[in-house]
Design a protein around this motif. Structure first.
Motif, PDB file in Angstrom:
ATOM      1  N   ASP A 127       0.837  -1.201   0.000  1.00  0.00           N
ATOM      2  CA  ASP A 127       0.000   0.000   0.000  1.00  0.00           C
ATOM      3  C   ASP A 127       0.876   1.257   0.000  1.00  0.00           C
ATOM      4  O   ASP A 127       2.103   1.169   0.013  1.00  0.00           O
ATOM      5  N   GLU A 128       0.238   2.409   0.026  1.00  0.00           N
ATOM      6  CA  GLU A 128       0.999   3.649  -0.142  1.00  0.00           C
ATOM      7  C   GLU A 128       2.063   3.870   0.918  1.00  0.00           C
ATOM      8  O   GLU A 128       3.029   4.596   0.717  1.00  0.00           O
ATOM      9  N   LEU A 129       1.840   3.253   2.077  1.00  0.00           N
ATOM     10  CA  LEU A 129       2.825   3.430   3.138  1.00  0.00           C
ATOM     11  C   LEU A 129       3.836   2.292   3.174  1.00  0.00           C
ATOM     12  O   LEU A 129       4.786   2.324   3.946  1.00  0.00           O
ATOM     13  N   GLY A 130       3.609   1.274   2.350  1.00  0.00           N
ATOM     14  CA  GLY A 130       4.502   0.114   2.413  1.00  0.00           C
ATOM     15  C   GLY A 130       4.224  -0.741   3.627  1.00  0.00           C
ATOM     16  O   GLY A 130       5.060  -1.512   4.061  1.00  0.00           O
ATOM     17  N   TYR A 131       3.025  -0.604   4.196  1.00  0.00           N
ATOM     18  CA  TYR A 131       2.732  -1.315   5.440  1.00  0.00           C
ATOM     19  C   TYR A 131       2.167  -2.710   5.167  1.00  0.00           C
ATOM     20  O   TYR A 131       2.669  -3.691   5.681  1.00  0.00           O
ATOM     21  N   ASN A 132       1.131  -2.753   4.331  1.00  0.00           N
ATOM     22  CA  ASN A 132       0.505  -4.033   3.997  1.00  0.00           C
ATOM     23  C   ASN A 132       0.725  -4.359   2.525  1.00  0.00           C
ATOM     24  O   ASN A 132       0.951  -3.467   1.710  1.00  0.00           O
ATOM     25  N   ILE A 133       0.608  -5.635   2.217  1.00  0.00           N
ATOM     26  CA  ILE A 133       0.730  -6.028   0.828  1.00  0.00           C
ATOM     27  C   ILE A 133      -0.568  -5.709   0.098  1.00  0.00           C
ATOM     28  O   ILE A 133      -1.662  -5.947   0.617  1.00  0.00           O
ATOM     29  N   ALA A 134      -0.459  -5.143  -1.108  1.00  0.00           N
ATOM     30  CA  ALA A 134      -1.650  -4.840  -1.903  1.00  0.00           C
ATOM     31  C   ALA A 134      -1.886  -5.924  -2.950  1.00  0.00           C
ATOM     32  O   ALA A 134      -3.013  -6.340  -3.170  1.00  0.00           O
ATOM     33  N   ASP A 135      -0.816  -6.372  -3.581  1.00  0.00           N
ATOM     34  CA  ASP A 135      -0.976  -7.345  -4.666  1.00  0.00           C
ATOM     35  C   ASP A 135       0.025  -8.484  -4.559  1.00  0.00           C
ATOM     36  O   ASP A 135       1.143  -8.273  -4.113  1.00  0.00           O
ATOM     37  N   ASP A 136      -0.382  -9.639  -5.040  1.00  0.00           N
ATOM     38  CA  ASP A 136       0.501 -10.779  -5.229  1.00  0.00           C
ATOM     39  C   ASP A 136       1.350 -11.145  -4.013  1.00  0.00           C
ATOM     40  O   ASP A 136       2.571 -11.219  -4.103  1.00  0.00           O
ATOM     41  N   PRO A 137       0.727 -11.378  -2.887  1.00  0.00           N
ATOM     42  CA  PRO A 137       1.535 -11.750  -1.734  1.00  0.00           C
ATOM     43  C   PRO A 137       2.298 -13.057  -1.968  1.00  0.00           C
ATOM     44  O   PRO A 137       1.777 -13.969  -2.619  1.00  0.00           O
ATOM     45  N   VAL A 138       3.507 -13.096  -1.491  1.00  0.00           N
ATOM     46  CA  VAL A 138       4.333 -14.305  -1.590  1.00  0.00           C
ATOM     47  C   VAL A 138       4.808 -14.621  -0.177  1.00  0.00           C
ATOM     48  O   VAL A 138       5.458 -13.787   0.450  1.00  0.00           O
ATOM     49  N   ASP A 139       4.440 -15.792   0.333  1.00  0.00           N
ATOM     50  CA  ASP A 139       4.940 -16.093   1.671  1.00  0.00           C
ATOM     51  C   ASP A 139       6.173 -16.990   1.593  1.00  0.00           C
ATOM     52  O   ASP A 139       6.597 -17.384   0.510  1.00  0.00           O
ATOM     53  N   VAL A 140       6.727 -17.252   2.759  1.00  0.00           N
ATOM     54  CA  VAL A 140       7.990 -17.983   2.792  1.00  0.00           C
ATOM     55  C   VAL A 140       7.848 -19.356   2.132  1.00  0.00           C
ATOM     56  O   VAL A 140       8.717 -19.791   1.381  1.00  0.00           O
ATOM     57  N   HIS A 141       6.728 -20.020   2.413  1.00  0.00           N
ATOM     58  CA  HIS A 141       6.543 -21.339   1.806  1.00  0.00           C
ATOM     59  C   HIS A 141       6.394 -21.249   0.288  1.00  0.00           C
ATOM     60  O   HIS A 141       6.833 -22.149  -0.429  1.00  0.00           O
TER      61      HIS A 141
END
Lengths: 478, 1129
Positions: free
Chosen positions: A423-437
């Motif tokens: 998001d605009e603050l870089g706080y939450n993911i907005a698109d295409d989250p990639v987790d460790v797994h």
């Protein structure tokens, strides 16, 4: 038909089968030994790729301490604009931070970003060398993890689980694929920076897999491998003589006793002898041409990330499966000038930027980048807010598991892309989250392994690197 | 801009979509149809969630409403799609949705109003099952389902409400609907899932069914899914109880043909099976081999050549038994058998995790050794370790025993949730207890019902509750870790001294806190001095002021300078002033409040604070060098000292603890290093830097003065907060203010310097006493039954139902007279009704002695563990163990007395192929010895081994750099004297960096309970054995021993080396080979004496003729590395 009897017979058969395979894992020493050092000889024990692999080796540049994504890869003009203001409550209500207390203030990056290369990837001024290879790397700006303390997060990034006890990615990989190198360990660890990573040696431990699969740390002080050098006064000839005698005595004993384990011991001593010459040859970077030293910024004999990058190339050239570099110091909380964003972060970038970029260029010019996956990143990200621990005057950021950036290159990863956004603050993911797994699943996929199928039975359960989740990130691969 | 408006703006990008009204049917449903249909549309409602209409979505599934109107970020649907919750990411197993699709869904949720669409009608349920008289289901289908599906869909567990153990249940289907459409296998979800035509593929996480198995199921469905009675459930098909969960019955000793071979009943069980397999046992091992085997097994050390000789010479019938009795009585026995127990107890000398600070825990280790040596019955051994503190009037030893559970790791990393990590230590205690006593993987039930064994998740937390009532409290500066009780174990002498000194310290502290007439008189003098010292400073009136960064600096009436306007990053102030001529003793900088500054200053950052990094002064262009800078108040970590004292690579400077008390004036005094004169008419120039890049922490208002007084820093030796009080006449001060001033004075009073010194030195003396401590468990005073919250998915942050301490429901209940607490748990573990404890323990002894357990997975006796190779033997041993009052030595003696144990370990080719892992025991055990023995044997054989027992852990040789740990300056300081050569059980174990050459031989890091070590054989072991100075030292010592004790001839010496290392003389061929080698090395060393001296690690010339000993050292190095030397044969 006696159903109960049938069932118990089935179970018995299954357990016998399992028994055999488990023994194959570590009961027969020769198999285990060969597995890690010499895949070619042990086709029956080494699973090998499950489908055609894009890559053969992995070099994981682990930036222990967690680099700040908003100062390196995730440019946030809005954050800049509201620098110094309180972050809106909506973001931080109910959030748990490692150190931030009270109402944190937003902290815009003090550094400039530019679009680089044909791809136009945004990279900070702190990484001038990486900017030059922007078209060779894929930046992921939407990584996230579940852990926000160093040790568990590093263990998680390495083993897919936050608590010590599971095998690391390198162990899984050598367990699943063996190694293509006959006289070096298949999983090598190189450490530079302030110290060992917080997660300690568990970061490259083999967990419940046999210990032959654990990473072998090449030390930068003393012997690269513990006890590699003969004791003072013992010549190479004397060592060879003594190994010949030992072999002959052991063979005589094998003939009379018959236990195949003895032949494994003989082989392990011979392998040790080979390592006595192959390892020093490997770590001797003096013979590299001046242009290479200039490219990496290496200084032979020094404990440095640059030297380790060059060693990493030499290792994959020799067929080593998994090389992991640790560079610790990225924990830029801003409690003093030694761990802040303004002074310390640029120093860390100077220590690592040139060599990491050189590694990509060098692998590329040797045609090795296609078959080598290079991964860069830490265990989590850093907050878009100033930490101000104990009202610190220095600028710094707290731990942030919700969003961070990594990059990957080579091995069939799409070059020149930037995946995901925040998001605009870089706080939450907005698109295409990639987790460790997901990351693990994708790396395994490129190595020709289906992450759901590389399993090991322990304490009654089939375990895998990706635990019970993970998806191959198709947008990241060619 | 207010925070909320700002937030609204942030989300503008998302809400922009909402300008155009989205409709469910047109915009959203197509996405679900594309991505979610398999599981959540039509007939399918996985997790009870239907995505077919807004209404069903709002109603949600088993995790609650899928969406919250207007709040896309908080909606489970969105979180699952983005993979941001603990549950699986959706679409499960499929490609993630595109960013555009996610945006549409979010915008639709955020617009917040829904048309209450009707639920799409689910297709009519077919019930016209074709009746057919067939046994296909019972005979062919159900066995497949039983083997492959019951663990999740059987009698114990019904994932998604589906059970497959009766025809009716199969036809009923799951919570998501029918799984079988009779006559139509291709439409039956059962088949589709098995063939991966639908996700997730079944069996979930397991290998696919064989084609033939799927074909059978298809055939049955095609035939209309018939059964003997499709309406009534089949008779209950619950499999019989797993063998290990049934209390062992003492089996009859089987009759055998070759009864002459049997020494005791163990052998009957073994040979009965061998006979049934048509195998013969091996002959008894020769006496030397047998003696060495039993020495290694019982005391972990090899026999001396003399002990071998006397045993060989002893022809009496009970020669072997006498040896065993002697070994079992040896103090070395406890040291050897402590090792496997300490692996189980995860005993270590450090806390583990990131910081991994050292801990003092060795009293527990010594307790284990003593208990084993005393043959403490295993039942007592158990009760004291689990609950020694809860026994009536526990002894010191019983308290120390509870260290077993204190061996859990302790996290002291900054920023952790202290309660959470305390909980992890309880988790560790449950897992360890169940592994050690129950051979059970109860740990699997931490997150969910056990998949294979009958442990529902609640059982796990019932067990955890037993441990939840221990005393604990937060400790450390900032309460950063959890502390549990410690027991001080002073010797009587230490105790006396300690008490005396603590009492003295208390008395002295009272002196510090007690006002006296003498002190108050001195205080008045001090106050006067303080007041007058103010007058002895001359305030400088600036002639010129300048801000390099462009702030406006204005000189005020009181000669202070006030900044306003631009507040640049890292500004620098310059100013010039004149002064009267004087001998300059100090310069004072006052920072002052002003209402124009943020929070009234004195600084300009948003908190009213500042950061002064440098303060420079020149007299007529000549710089003054400062000796010190002292302030009356500093923020923690920003001492004024940092203005003058700089460390390489570190930026330092002064900030203040502004808080809300901005009325205070703070001051810092700079003292010149050298005598400095200010000549008449000279110009003073000052530079104030705020060198913190990229920030604007500049001073807002300040004033400078100079003084010639001898002790210029005197004026800052009172806290800024008290200066206002000091300015008041004594009569106007409140009592509290008076007390504060008096206390502040006593802090600096010269009259009390002596007392302060005394306290400091007494504290040092107390530390020097080195009183031992032990970590113990202590139950909280509570009358409530210990309880714990079930944690959903095993996560600390998701507490669920509260459950009370109890043992797993599948087992025998707590004994009738046992309380449901830790003590009750301990009594239950060793109750004769417990089906597992005795079996698990004797199995581990068997494993240690014979190399593999009767149940090979000694850590898992559950349904997924290996079946016992000799179930009746296991039960016989377990009952025998209990019958003998849980005596560990008696049951071990029985094992080593058996003919089974005493067999030759020679491996014939026939046996390699028929029984490669010796599961039938047609031969004796042959295994590489464990890590500690590799070490101890080398020391014993070379004559270096110390027999000193007990005490703090020791630090034998270790290469530099192994202890290279963050946040720690601990150094591995090598022990001196005999402590260098103690048995490995006394070696210091640091969890994050355990002793490397032990780890190389597979010793664990002791972070967690290790039931069974793996046994590897690697080149790193070869390098260690050959080159580790620890082992090479042993080779040198062995060489000396060969010379001093071995005899005159080389052959004698070589033979002696063989007798020491492998308990036998060399064969003729071995003797020839070693002799040839020796001659070669001797010749080389004679040519190169330098190398010989180095090999022996002596100064050149120290030995006139070093070649012989050097060559023997190389021989010894080889002998110690022979396969046979590190193997129990």
């Amino acid at each position: 038909m006696d159903f109960e009897k049938d069932l118990s017979e089935e179970l018995l058969k299954a357990s016998t089968r399992r028994h055999f395979f488990r023994q194959a894992g570590f009961g027969i020493g020769s198999a285990a030994l060969a597995n890690v050092l010499n895949a070619a000889d042990t086709a029956s024990f080494t699973k090998g790729p499950m489908f055609p692999a894009k890559a053969k080796s992995v070099i994981f540049l682990f930036m222990a301490g967690a680099p700040s994504q908003v100062d390196l890869f995730d440019s946030k003009p809005t954050l800049q604009k509201y620098d110094g203001q309180n972050i809106p409550d909506e973001f931080v209500k109910g959030e748990r931070f490692a150190f931030i207390k009270g109402k944190p203030k937003l902290l815009g990056s003090p550094f400039e970003f530019t679009r680089c290369g044909k791809s136009g990837a945004e990279i900070s001024e702190l990484l001038p060398h990486l900017r030059k290879v922007a078209d060779d790397i894929a930046i992921v700006r939407s990584m996230h993890t579940t852990q926000f303390n160093h040790a568990p997060a590093q263990i998680f990034m390495n083993t897919g689980f936050q608590i010590i006890g599971r095998p690391s990615m390198g162990s899984w990989m050598t367990y699943g694929l063996g190694s293509e190198c006959k006289d070096l360990p298949g999983f090598v660890v190189l450490v530079s920076g302030e110290n060992q990573p917080d997660g300690g040696k568990a970061c490259w431990g083999s967990g419940f897999l046999p210990s032959v699969y654990q990473g072998v740390e090449f030390r930068s002080q003393g012997d690269p491998v513990l006890f590699l050098t003969n004791p003072d006064g013992v010549s190479e000839k004397a060592r060879r003589d003594s190994l010949d005698l030992l072999k002959s005595l052991n063979e005589e004993h094998l003939a009379s006793n018959g236990d195949p384990e003895i032949s494994t011991r003989i082989a392990s001593y011979e392998m040790a002898y080979k390592m006595q010459s192959s390892v020093p040859e490997l770590v001797n970077i003096h013979d590299e041409p001046a242009a290479i030293h200039e490219m990496y910024g290496t200084q032979p004999g020094k404990k440095s990330f640059a030297n380790n990058c060059l060693l990493a190339r030499r290792l994959v050239e020799r067929g080593v499966r998994f090389v992991q570099l640790y560079h610790r110091g990225w924990d830029n909380h801003g409690t003093s000038s030694r761990d802040d964003i303004v002074n310390r972060l640029p120093t860390l970038c100077q220590e690592t930027d040139q060599a990491a970029a050189a590694l990509i260029q060098d692998l590329k010019q040797r045609g090795l980048l296609e078959s080598t996956i290079v991964v860069w990143g830490g265990e989590f990200g850093r907050t878009p807010m100033n930490e101000a621990r104990n009202r610190s005057k220095f600028l710094g950021r707290d731990h942030h598991p919700r969003a961070f950036s990594m990059w990957v290159a080579g091995g069939g990863f799409k070059p020149g892309i930037t995946l995901g956004s925040t998001d605009e603050l870089g706080y939450n993911i907005a698109d295409d989250p990639v987790d460790v797994h997901d990351l693990h699943a994708t790396i395994l996929n490129q190595m020709g392994i289906d992450h759901t199928k590389l399993t090991y039975r322990f304490q009654g359960r089939d375990f895998r690197l990706t635990d019970v989740s993970g998806n191959v990130v198709k947008k990241l691969i060619v | 801009m207010s925070a909320s408006r700002f937030a609204a703006w942030i989300f503008l990008a998302t809400s922009a979509l909402s300008a155009q009204q989205l409709t469910f049917e047109k915009d959203v449903l197509p996405i679900f149809q594309q991505a979610c249909a398999q599981c959540h549309l039509g007939d399918a409602s996985m997790g009870k969630l239907q995505l077919g209409s807004e209404e069903t979505i709002l109603r949600g599934g088993s995790s609650g409403p899928a969406i919250i109107a207007g709040k896309s970020a908080d909606s489970v649907l969105v979180k699952r799609i983005l993979g941001l919750t603990d549950g699986p990411r959706m679409p499960m197993g499929g490609d993630p949705l595109s960013a555009a699709q996610v945006r549409v869904i979010r915008a639709w949720i955020d617009q917040g109003s829904f048309s209450k669409g009707s639920t799409p009608s689910s297709s009519a349920v077919r019930s016209d099952v074709v009746a057919a008289d067939s046994t296909l289901f019972a005979s062919s289908v159900r066995p497949i389902l039983a083997a492959r599906c019951y663990s999740c869909h059987g009698p114990d567990v019904q994932q998604n409400g589906l059970r497959l153990d009766s025809l009716a249940a199969v036809l009923k289907g799951s919570d998501s609907g029918k799984i079988v459409v009779p006559g139509k296998p291709d439409k039956s979800r059962l088949v589709r899932r098995l063939l991966a035509q639908e996700r997730p593929m079944m069996p979930y996480g397991g290998p696919a069914l064989a084609e033939s198995e799927v074909a059978t199921i298809r055939q049955w469905i095609e035939a209309g899914a018939p059964g003997p009675d499709s309406n009534a459930p089949l008779p209950a098909s619950k499999p019989q109880k797993h063998w290990a969960y049934v209390k062992p019955n003492r089996p009859n000793v089987p009759p055998v043909k070759n009864s002459a071979w049997c020494n005791n009943p163990i052998d009957n069980f073994i040979i009965a099976k061998l006979e049934s397999e048509g195998l013969k046992p091996s002959p008894e091992a020769n006496k030397r081999t047998l003696l060495r085997r039993v020495y290694l097994d019982l005391i972990g050390l090899p026999p001396t050549p003399e002990e071998v000789d006397s045993f060989v010479a002893d022809k009496s019938a009970d020669a072997y038994e006498k040896v065993i009795d002697r070994l079992l009585a040896s103090p070395r026995y406890g040291e050897r058998w402590a090792r496997p127990w300490l692996d189980l107890a995860r005993y270590a000398d450090s806390n583990g995790y990131e910081k991994d600070n050292p801990r003092v825990a060795w009293e527990y280790r010594d307790w284990v050794i003593k208990a084993l040596n005393n043959d403490m019955p295993f039942s007592e051994f158990t009760i004291e370790q689990i609950a020694g503190d809860m026994l009536p009037n526990p002894t010191k030893d019983q308290l120390v025993a509870t260290g077993f559970n204190r061996n859990s790791m302790l996290n002291q990393e900054g920023g952790i949730d202290v309660e959470e990590y305390y909980w992890y230590s309880l988790v560790d205690r449950v897992n360890t207890t169940s592994a050690v006593w129950l051979g059970s993987t109860l740990g699997c039930a931490q997150c969910h019902n056990h998949k294979f064994d009958p442990f529902p998740q609640k059982d796990y937390y019932r067990m955890l509750a037993f441990f939840s009532n221990g005393e604990h409290h937060r400790a450390g500066a900032g309460d950063y870790f959890m502390s549990e009780p410690e027991l001080q174990l002073p010797t009587p002498d230490q105790d006396k001294k300690n008490q005396q000194m603590l009492a003295q310290i208390e008395q002295l502290k009272v002196v510090l806190d007690t006002p006296t007439l003498q002190l108050s008189a001195a205080q008045q003098v001090w106050e006067k001095e303080m007041a007058s010292s103010e007058k002895r400073w001359t305030i400088l009136t600036p002639l010129r002021v300048e801000s390099v960064g462009g702030a406006a600096l204005a000189v005020q009436a009181d000669a202070s300078i006030l900044a306003s306007g631009k507040n640049p990053q890292a500004d620098t102030y310059k100013l010039a002033a004149k002064s009267e001529p004087m001998k300059l003793a100090g310069v004072r900088l006052e920072v002052l409040p002003d209402s124009s500054l943020p929070h009234s200053g004195p600084g300009r950052d948003p908190d009213g604070n500042f950061f002064l990094s440098d303060f420079e002064m020149q007299i007529d262009g000549k710089p003054v060098i400062w000796k010190s800078s002292i302030a009356d108040e500093s923020q923690d970590g920003y001492s004024a000292t940092g203005i003058v004292v700089k460390r390489a690579g570190q930026l330092s400077g002064w900030a203040i603890d502004s808080g809300d008390n901005n009325v205070w004036r703070r001051q810092v005094v700079f003292v010149p290093r050298d005598a400095t004169d200010i000549p008449a008419g000279s110009t003073l120039t000052f530079t104030l830097r705020h060198e913190m890049r990229k920030t604007s922490r500049n001073i807002g208002r300040f004033r400078l003065s100079v003084s010639a007084i001898p002790d210029p820093a005197f004026i800052v030796k009172i806290p800024a907060s008290l200066r206002l009080v000091l300015d008041k006449p004594i009569s106007e001060r409140t009592t509290e203010e008076q007390q504060k001033i008096a206390a502040a004075y006593r802090q600096v009073s010269r009259l009390l310097d002596g007392t302060r010194d005394q306290i400091a030195s007494l504290k040092k003396e107390v530390d020097k006493l080195g009183i031992a401590t032990a970590m113990i468990m202590k139950e909280r005073q509570s009358f409530a039954r210990p309880a714990a919250y079930v944690r959903e998915r095993g996560t600390f942050t998701s507490p669920g139902e509260l459950v009370y301490a109890d043992v797993p429901s599948a087992f025998n209940p707590l004994p009738r007279d046992a309380m449901p607490n830790r003590l009750g748990l301990a009594q239950w573990l060793v109750s004769e009704d417990n089906p597992l404890t005795a079996r698990v323990v004797v199995n581990r002894f068997w494993e240690t002695l014979l190399g593999r357990g009767i149940v090979e997975t000694s850590e898992d006796f559950g349904t997924q563990g290996e079946r016992p190779s000799h179930p009746q033997l296991l039960d016989w041993l377990a009952t025998e163990f209990m019958r003998n009052g849980w005596s560990m030595k008696k049951i071990q003696k029985l094992m080593v007395m058996s003919a089974t144990y005493r067999q030759d370990s020679h491996v014939s080719e026939d046996l390699v192929s028929r029984d490669p892992y010796n599961r039938l025991y047609a031969r004796g055990p042959r295994f590489r010895v464990e890590a500690e023995m590799v070490h101890d044997m080398a020391l014993a054989e070379s004559g270096l081994l110390s027999t000193k027992m007990f005490g703090p852990s020791v630090f034998p040789y270790q290469p530099d750099g192994v202890w290279d740990i963050p946040y720690s300056n601990d150094k591995w300081v090598q022990s001196s004297g005999e402590d260098q050569h103690r048995r490995s059980v006394y070696t210091f174990i640091r969890r994050s960096a355990p002793y490397p050459s032990l780890v190389t031989y597979d010793s664990p890091s002791r972070e967690f309970c290790t039931v069974r070590r793996v046994r590897t054989n690697t080149p790193l072991q070869a390098l260690t054995g050959l080159n580790d100075p620890y082992f090479f030292d042993a080779a040198r010592a062995l060489a000396k021993r060969l010379v001093s004790e071995g005899g005159a001839t080389l052959a004698d010496r070589i033979n002696y080396g063989y007798r020491l290392t492998v308990a036998r003389p060399a064969t003729a061929s071995e003797l020839t080979k070693v002799t040839e080698f020796y001659s070669r090395e001797l010749a080389a060393y004679q040519e190169n004496k330098e190398a010989a001296w180095k090999t022996l690690n002596v100064k050149a010339g120290e030995l006139a003729n070093p070649a012989e000993l050097a060559a023997l050292t190389m021989v010894s190095n080889v002998l110690l590395n022979m396969d046979e030397a590190v193997t129990k044969e």
